[in-house]
Design an enzyme around this catalytic site. Structure first.
Site, mmCIF file in Angstrom:
data_model
loop_
_atom_site.group_PDB
_atom_site.id
_atom_site.type_symbol
_atom_site.label_atom_id
_atom_site.label_comp_id
_atom_site.label_asym_id
_atom_site.label_seq_id
_atom_site.Cartn_x
_atom_site.Cartn_y
_atom_site.Cartn_z
ATOM 1 N N SER A 14 0.847 -1.192 0.000
ATOM 2 C CA SER A 14 0.000 0.000 0.000
ATOM 3 C C SER A 14 0.882 1.241 0.000
ATOM 4 O O SER A 14 2.108 1.156 0.016
ATOM 5 C CB SER A 14 -0.883 0.010 1.248
ATOM 6 O OG SER A 14 -0.092 0.339 2.373
ATOM 7 N N LYS A 15 0.207 2.385 0.007
ATOM 8 C CA LYS A 15 0.940 3.666 -0.019
ATOM 9 C C LYS A 15 1.954 3.743 1.114
ATOM 10 O O LYS A 15 3.000 4.365 0.990
ATOM 11 C CB LYS A 15 -0.047 4.826 0.107
ATOM 12 C CG LYS A 15 -0.823 5.079 -1.158
ATOM 13 C CD LYS A 15 -0.871 6.587 -1.461
ATOM 14 C CE LYS A 15 -1.345 6.852 -2.873
ATOM 15 N NZ LYS A 15 -2.763 6.559 -3.068
ATOM 16 N N ARG A 16 1.629 3.102 2.243
ATOM 17 C CA ARG A 16 2.537 3.175 3.401
ATOM 18 C C ARG A 16 3.896 2.526 3.120
ATOM 19 O O ARG A 16 4.856 2.752 3.813
ATOM 20 C CB ARG A 16 1.887 2.504 4.623
ATOM 21 C CG ARG A 16 1.176 3.509 5.526
ATOM 22 C CD ARG A 16 0.260 2.796 6.454
ATOM 23 N NE ARG A 16 -0.846 2.231 5.687
ATOM 24 C CZ ARG A 16 -1.504 1.140 6.005
ATOM 25 N NH1 ARG A 16 -1.190 0.464 7.060
ATOM 26 N NH2 ARG A 16 -2.511 0.714 5.265
ATOM 27 N N ASP A 17 3.948 1.693 2.087
ATOM 28 C CA ASP A 17 5.217 1.044 1.763
ATOM 29 C C ASP A 17 6.072 1.900 0.841
ATOM 30 O O ASP A 17 6.995 1.414 0.205
ATOM 31 C CB ASP A 17 4.953 -0.311 1.095
ATOM 32 C CG ASP A 17 4.203 -1.237 2.019
ATOM 33 O OD1 ASP A 17 4.736 -1.540 3.090
ATOM 34 O OD2 ASP A 17 3.059 -1.621 1.688
ATOM 35 N N GLY A 18 5.742 3.171 0.737
ATOM 36 C CA GLY A 18 6.498 4.049 -0.146
ATOM 37 C C GLY A 18 5.739 4.189 -1.439
ATOM 38 O O GLY A 18 4.546 4.409 -1.419
#
Ligand code: GLU
Length: 406
Positions: free
Chosen positions: A250-254
């Site tokens: 997801s976005k949290r992974d960069g």
């Protein structure tokens, strides 16, 4: 039978790595079979769909080297066709108007939860009399149109990736909404499952290849194919892309958008190569290939069921391999935009004579195109770019003597 597949992104964001990987598998399958790859933009969510996202999606697919044979088609321009299909379902009494208010639906679900049941629509408006319908209309209640789901059915299909899949229709949440905001004479906005099926039938799609998060939709959609009297395509549900801790990327992974990977200095051919490996492996265990080479060998037999872990080190390694082998001329073309973006004033016409040897020099040590900015700095700006600490060190008496002697 000519294979016809499609990628159907929603332009509610930039081209996501998961969608791009689904596109890769569709493209590989189509090219392997000598079939057609169709692009359909599912832009029916008026509020969240934006033309700039459509642009980003088209540019991303092109950048990765996935040419499409038909389209882009825009789902928003096909609403009449969807509404006609809904009318057919109504005429055949396979669908009906339901007038429940949101409050009534909440109460119904709460009561089910209290009883420990999974919330679902209990089909309460399936058999309204015309008097009951007229009364609701007179109250000014808007209707949704629901497609009847026979709870006794079990939906089965032979998934090209997962093998036989069976789904109890009673687990599909009750009669399914296929259109919102309708009245006794009108049909409102058609919803995803209906629109996708109508479009896939109309476009003659033979194989639906998409992420495994769509499996429950597939069960619903098969019921719609049957109700509309169409033949059911083959389905292939590809594994999700996971981060290193095994959760959905997801976005949290960069970065998750293809354009972000481009900005970070990945080469399109390396990224396309890497995405092919996210869930598929070549029969000869080779890990480096162009999309065209992969297409020659592609089959669903070699697509994994388990999620595919995204591995930055491997992507970096692949990218570096592509960069290390690139001819200076080709490398220069790719590097130049990054140099210009960094504010270096280099020009292909005037500076090519020294830029080409520079590419030959730095090419073998690049991992990403962005590395070229740092590695070219001295040659472009004639400055070593010392920071204050380094400058102080260089002023030390001993060092000055050393440099003078040197
Ligand atoms: N618009 C849907 C999505 O982006 C398409 C899914 C499908 O392939 O049917 O998830």
């Amino acid at each position: 039978m000519t294979v016809r597949v499609r990628i159907a992104p929603s332009p509610t964001g930039t081209l996501h790595i998961g969608t791009a990987r689904t596109a890769v598998f569709n493209w590989l399958f189509a090219r392997h079979a000598g079939g057609q790859f169709i692009l359909r933009i599912e832009d029916t969510d008026e509020e969240r769909s934006k033309p700039e996202f459509t642009e980003n999606i088209l540019a991303g697919l092109r950048w990765l080297g996935m040419d499409w044979d038909e389209g882009p088609f825009f789902q928003s321009q096909r609403i009449e066709l969807h509404q006609q299909a809904i009318q057919t379902l109504l005429d055949q009494e396979l669908a009906y108007r339901a007038y429940d208010t949101p409050e009534e639906l909440d109460l119904m679900r709460d009561a089910m939860k209290v009883k420990g049941q999974a919330p679902r629509y209990d089909n309460r408006h399936r058999h309204l009399t015309s008097e009951q319908q007229a009364a609701f209309e007179a109250e000014g209640r808007p209707a949704v149109i629901r497609f009847k789901i026979d709870d006794d059915r079990t939906v089965v299909w032979d998934d090209l990736v997962r093998g036989p899949v069976s789904w109890r229709a009673s687990d599909l949440g009750g009669d399914m909404v296929v259109a919102r905001a309708s009245s006794s004479t009108t049909i409102g906005q058609p919803l995803y499952n209906l629109a996708v099926v109508v479009d896939d039938i109309d476009m003659g799609i033979t194989h639906v290849i998409r992420g495994e998060d769509h499996i429950a939709n597939t069960a619903k959609q098969i019921l719609l194919y049957e109700a509309l009297g169409a033949s059911v395509p083959a389905f292939a549900h590809t594994p999700l892309i996971l981060n290193q801790s095994g959760q959905k990327l997801s976005k949290r992974d960069g970065v998750t958008s293809i354009s972000d990977f481009q900005t970070m200095g990945f080469v399109a051919s390396a990224l396309a190569n890497y995405m092919t490996l996210l869930g598929w492996s070549a029969p000869d265990a080779n890990e480096r290939f162009t999309l065209t080479e992969a297409a020659q060998q592609f089959s669903f037999e070699r697509v994994n069921k388990a999620g595919a872990k995204f591995d930055w080190d491997k992507l970096d390694w692949l990218n570096s391999q592509y960069l290390h082998e690139m001819e200076p001329e080709a490398l220069l073309e790719l590097v130049l935009p990054y140099l210009n973006k960094a504010g270096y004033s280099v020009d292909l016409d005037t500076d090519k004579t020294w830029l080409l040897p520079l590419m030959a020099l730095i090419g073998p040590s690049l991992t990403r195109l962005t590395d070229a900015v740092e590695q070219s700095r001295f040659f472009v700006t004639a400055s070593l770019g010392f920071d204050e600490a380094a400058k102080t060190q260089l002023q030390l008496e001993g060092l000055r003597m050393f440099f003078r002697a040197f």
